[in-house]
Design a protein around this motif. Structure first.
Motif, mmCIF file in Angstrom:
data_model
loop_
_atom_site.group_PDB
_atom_site.id
_atom_site.type_symbol
_atom_site.label_atom_id
_atom_site.label_comp_id
_atom_site.label_asym_id
_atom_site.label_seq_id
_atom_site.Cartn_x
_atom_site.Cartn_y
_atom_site.Cartn_z
ATOM 1 N N THR A 70 -13.358 3.101 -0.159
ATOM 2 C CA THR A 70 -12.164 2.962 -0.995
ATOM 3 C C THR A 70 -12.127 4.093 -2.028
ATOM 4 O O THR A 70 -11.086 4.716 -2.251
ATOM 5 N N LEU A 71 -13.286 4.374 -2.642
ATOM 6 C CA LEU A 71 -13.353 5.467 -3.624
ATOM 7 C C LEU A 71 -13.029 6.814 -2.976
ATOM 8 O O LEU A 71 -12.287 7.620 -3.526
ATOM 9 N N ASP A 76 0.851 -1.175 0.000
ATOM 10 C CA ASP A 76 0.000 0.000 0.000
ATOM 11 C C ASP A 76 0.899 1.241 0.000
ATOM 12 O O ASP A 76 1.662 1.465 0.916
ATOM 13 N N GLU A 132 -5.619 9.587 -6.307
ATOM 14 C CA GLU A 132 -5.435 8.427 -7.177
ATOM 15 C C GLU A 132 -6.562 8.327 -8.206
ATOM 16 O O GLU A 132 -6.383 7.730 -9.257
ATOM 17 N N LEU A 133 -7.728 8.853 -7.858
ATOM 18 C CA LEU A 133 -8.789 8.999 -8.847
ATOM 19 C C LEU A 133 -9.030 10.495 -9.029
ATOM 20 O O LEU A 133 -9.079 11.241 -8.046
ATOM 21 N N MET A 183 -9.440 7.222 -2.496
ATOM 22 C CA MET A 183 -8.697 7.488 -3.726
ATOM 23 C C MET A 183 -8.949 8.896 -4.233
ATOM 24 O O MET A 183 -8.088 9.486 -4.885
ATOM 25 N N ARG A 231 -2.664 -4.196 -2.164
ATOM 26 C CA ARG A 231 -3.569 -3.574 -3.127
ATOM 27 C C ARG A 231 -3.064 -3.778 -4.536
ATOM 28 O O ARG A 231 -1.882 -3.624 -4.805
ATOM 29 N N ASP A 245 -13.860 11.702 -11.936
ATOM 30 C CA ASP A 245 -14.011 10.283 -12.282
ATOM 31 C C ASP A 245 -15.495 9.885 -12.298
ATOM 32 O O ASP A 245 -16.271 10.285 -11.425
ATOM 33 N N LEU A 274 -2.512 -3.489 3.724
ATOM 34 C CA LEU A 274 -1.198 -3.473 3.066
ATOM 35 C C LEU A 274 -1.166 -4.021 1.647
ATOM 36 O O LEU A 274 -0.208 -3.795 0.925
#
Lengths: 356, 459
Positions: A50-51, A4, A59-60, A54, B39, A64, B37
């Motif tokens: 998670t979205l 990660d 990261e997004l 990001m 991904r 998006d 950890l």
């Protein structure tokens, strides 16, 4: 092994402690109505977090398409919070997410006029006058009835009947919107400002007839100052009407009342005293109204409602009771379309014995 | 591996229509499971509904040489469903048909996407239960439970997932469909491929249908709790209990770190001055359960500082809740939790527990230990600050020591969570080079192109 690599860049869309709380265990999956619709991870509370993460790390990109779709597809019902072992405050995360995702011109056009109306006290007051919601009344108590902004127009009998059931409640028609609408539709600051203003306008205890308003108001001005109508009537031991014939009565919980404030036993107890109470299998899960959801996400809202109506039909109810005006409108629409014999009624109207 | 080709995606779309996801956000959501950890996003996610569609996906994957990682709810704790090489994630979450619950044959037949919770509720309508009860049972799928051989709180008396799988239908990488086992309790025709697929973590075949044994719902259950000065004392009591009579259903313990975290979270009135808590319980016919619980209390009496029997169902529920909320209670005290799963022979439990505590101190890591004491199955859990790479490194180093010591004591690196990507580096230490080589040959026999869940077991 791919480790990660959490980027140090932060967009400050979200409160870090709220976003960090999720351990991604996935226990929320079976509680989520939209995950049940799609079976897709990004439509689950965990997937949405998670979205969010990001989006926060970049990261997004902010534009998006999945971010836009999922921030809108979520009902905001907070059922995930009740099963979350880590205590994630998903409702707050969603508010912060929509604050980014639905800010300014990105807000769905259909909710904009609603926010404009709710922003204007005089419009609400006129609506109430025209529709004859509860009239101004001063009492010796420090307890005031909150007049829901759209409830004044759509269901004016509710505030009238609650004022009649409990003569100690003061009524002040010169009150504004609580801001729940704004907080859930991408204007968190305005949502909180309105709640604070309402809290100042109505000192003391505020009694509401809407689960959604109750949860938002409690969140901003404190739980100790906000009481939902069924909670209040039970606590006051108010005399409620007896029906002539035994009715089969079910309940549709208000998501925010149940999941946000933990109030779900109170309406059941009140109904159990006056009727044959029938627990609907999914009484505790969203009916698809979800504030503006029924307008913004018509297709999904109808899909969720269809299951609910089928359940009500199968239970052969005389009445299904709502504790929130949005749910009431949603159920009435669904029952009318399916030509059901069951009627949807607000709990206050029912307890006053004034159901249609 | 290279990114999936547009031609492969087009083939998948021709087969599954809009049940093929390629948006970056959707892929990102499938890039992790419940394991911290790890991904890696897939190139495409597919949602088949039937065995035939799964076979079609596998034929496409074989034709285009694309890796396939099967995923249920993604609640596993060993990164078993993180698609390390990208490619296709095959989600079973739309394969949710519960085909049969038979009281007469005491079994159920279902598709892999049915949750363990849903299966249990269906079984209950026939007076039966689905025995394995991992902490994730409401969310996790039967397919995932089989693929990782999930355990739970009833292992000592009832065993784990593998004891209940009677038969499987599975799709091989080239799209061929096999049926192993069946509805029979006795069946020794051929190698036991059913058992081979149980715990194979999606590396040999895609499980598409499961025939699972159910058992009658026990008439009664009772629980009690014993407090000890140390985990060592509790471990000795566990050994003595098991030696004193028939195996009980429940023997769970937690250390002082866990007791404090649970009490702070759930306010159940646990004794904060204790060094260890042992939850014991049994189920079955009421008389037998009373005798069993009384016997366990008696065995504990010599060493325990306090013993309380749950007087009511509600009190018993509280005790079980206390045990079940260990992980979340710990998780609330830090931004990342690393939960491990070492298991040792029961007589070595006390020694292992002491080693975990000493190792935590040596590496300066906060580790709470709880677990299925009756099974010798420990869940040492490190709570670390996700933003502090040194703390994470210290936790990883501590677990490295713990894994190796468990194996040295005749134990294993994972009792019930699986190997996945997280524990693959330790697998050879557990199995030895000869067995590792055999694992690879078995993998090669099923999956010569190495398409199924690369970077996991047998890779």
């Amino acid at each position: 092994m791919s480790e990660d690599t959490t980027s140090a860049v932060s967009k400050n869309v979200f409160s870090k402690d709220l976003l960090d709380a999720c351990i991604s265990c996935g226990f929320c999956l079976p509680a989520c109505p939209t995950y049940a619709l799609t079976g897709q991870e990004q439509s689950s509370p965990r997937g949405r977090i998670t979205l969010m993460r990001m989006l926060e790390t970049g990261e997004l990109p902010a534009d998006d398409s999945t971010l836009a779709e999922e921030s809108s597809l979520c009902l905001g019902c907070r059922a995930c919070e009740t099963v979350c072992p880590a205590g994630v405050q998903y409702g707050h995360l969603l508010e912060e997410w929509r604050d980014e995702q639905w800010s300014g011109s990105k807000r769905p056009w259909i909710v904009r006029p609603l926010l404009l109306v709710a922003n204007r006290k005089w419009v609400l007051r006129l609506l109430g006058l025209a529709r004859r919601s509860a009239r101004k009344r001063e009492t010796s108590t420090q307890t005031t009835l909150m007049l829901g902004c759209f409830e004044r127009a759509l269901f004016p009998s509710v505030s009238r009947n609650l004022a009649a059931l409990d003569p100690t409640l003061a009524v002040d028609p010169d009150q504004g919107c609580c801001g729940a609408l704004h907080a859930h539709n991408g204007d968190l600051e305005q949502g909180r400002d309105l709640a604070r203003a309402l809290g100042e306008r109505l000192p003391g205890t505020i009694v509401t007839t809407s689960g959604g308003c109750a949860a938002h108001l409690a969140d901003v001005i404190g739980r100790d100052r906000v009481v939902e109508a069924s909670e209040w009537l039970l606590k006051q031991n108010t005399d409620t009407a007896k029906t002539e014939r035994p009715l089969r009565v079910g309940l549709q919980d208000s998501c925010h009342l149940r999941n946000g404030l933990g109030v779900w036993q109170e309406p059941r107890e009140l109904l159990g005293r006056t009727a044959t109470y029938v627990e609907l299998p999914s009484a505790g899960s969203c009916c698809g109204a979800a504030g503006t959801y029924a307008l913004v996400r018509k297709k999904e809202s109808k899909a969720i409602l269809a299951k609910k109506i089928a359940e009500i039909e199968a239970a052969d109810l005389d009445l299904v009771i709502a504790v929130n005006p949005g749910c009431l409108r949603q159920l009435q629409t669904g029952l009318r379309k399916s030509k059901s014999r069951t009627k949807a009624v607000h709990i206050v109207d029912y307890l006053r014995g004034r159901q249609p | 591996m290279d990114k999936i080709s547009p031609a492969a995606v087009a083939d998948l779309r021709a087969l599954l229509g809009d049940r093929v996801l390629t948006e970056p956000g959707a892929l990102a959501a499938y890039g992790r499971d419940a394991t911290p950890l790890f991904r890696h996003a897939p190139d495409v996610v597919v949602q088949p509904l039937t065995t035939e569609e799964v076979a079609g996906v596998m034929r496409i994957a074989t034709r285009h040489r694309v890796p396939v990682t099967t995923r249920g709810a993604g609640t596993n704790l060993c990164a078993a469903t993180v698609p390390l090489s990208g490619g296709i994630v095959l989600s079973t979450m739309r394969m949710t048909a519960l085909l049969e619950v038979s009281r007469e044959e005491m079994l159920t037949v279902c598709q892999p996407g049915v949750t363990a919770g849903a299966l249990n509720r269906a079984a209950a309508t026939e007076g039966l239960i689905y025995v394995p009860d991992p902490g994730s049972k409401e969310a996790s799928t039967i397919g995932g439970n089989v693929a990782t051989c999930a355990g739970g709180l009833r292992g000592l008396k009832y065993g784990v997932t593998r004891q209940y799988v009677l038969g499987l239908e599975a799709v091989l990488p080239d799209g061929e469909v096999i049926r192993t086992g069946g509805r029979l309790v006795k069946d020794v025709a051929g190698y036991d491929l059913t058992r081979l697929l149980v715990g194979s973590e999606g590396t040999l075949a895609v499980i598409t249908e499961i025939t699972m044994a159910l058992v009658p719902n026990p008439a009664a259950a009772r629980y009690g709790v014993a407090y000890f000065e140390s985990m060592t004392d509790a471990s000795v009591a566990v050994r003595d209990i098991v030696a004193s009579g028939p195996a009980p259903a429940t023997l769970e313990f937690m250390d002082a770190v866990c007791i404090a975290a649970v009490e702070d979270f759930a306010h159940l009135g646990l004794r904060l001055d204790a060094g260890a808590l042992l939850l014991f319980g049994d189920d079955g016919e009421p008389d037998a359960v009373d005798r069993s619980v009384a016997r366990m209390a008696e065995v504990c009496a010599g060493r325990a500082t306090h013993i309380e029997l749950a007087a009511s169902v509600a009190a018993a529920e509280d005790l079980l809740a206390a045990r079940r909320c260990n992980l979340p209670a710990l998780a609330r005290s830090g931004s990342m939790t690393i939960l491990e799963d070492v298991t040792v022979p029961r007589p070595k439990l006390a020694e292992m527990v002491a080693f975990v505590a000493a190792t935590a101190e040596k590496h300066g890591v906060r580790i709470g230990t709880f677990g299925h004491a009756g099974d010798g199955n420990l869940h040492p859990t490190a709570v670390v600050d996700a933003d502090d790479p040194a703390a994470t490194a210290a936790a990883v180093a501590a677990f490295d020591d713990i894994f190796r010591h468990a194996v040295d004591l005749g134990g294993t690196i994972t009792g019930e969570h699986g190997v996945g990507a997280a524990k693959l580096p330790y697998l050879e230490h557990r199995l030895g080079p000869e067995q590792m080589a055999l694992l690879r040959r078995i993998k090669g026999a099923f999956d010569p192109l190495g398409l199924l869940n690369p970077g996991k077991l047998g890779s």
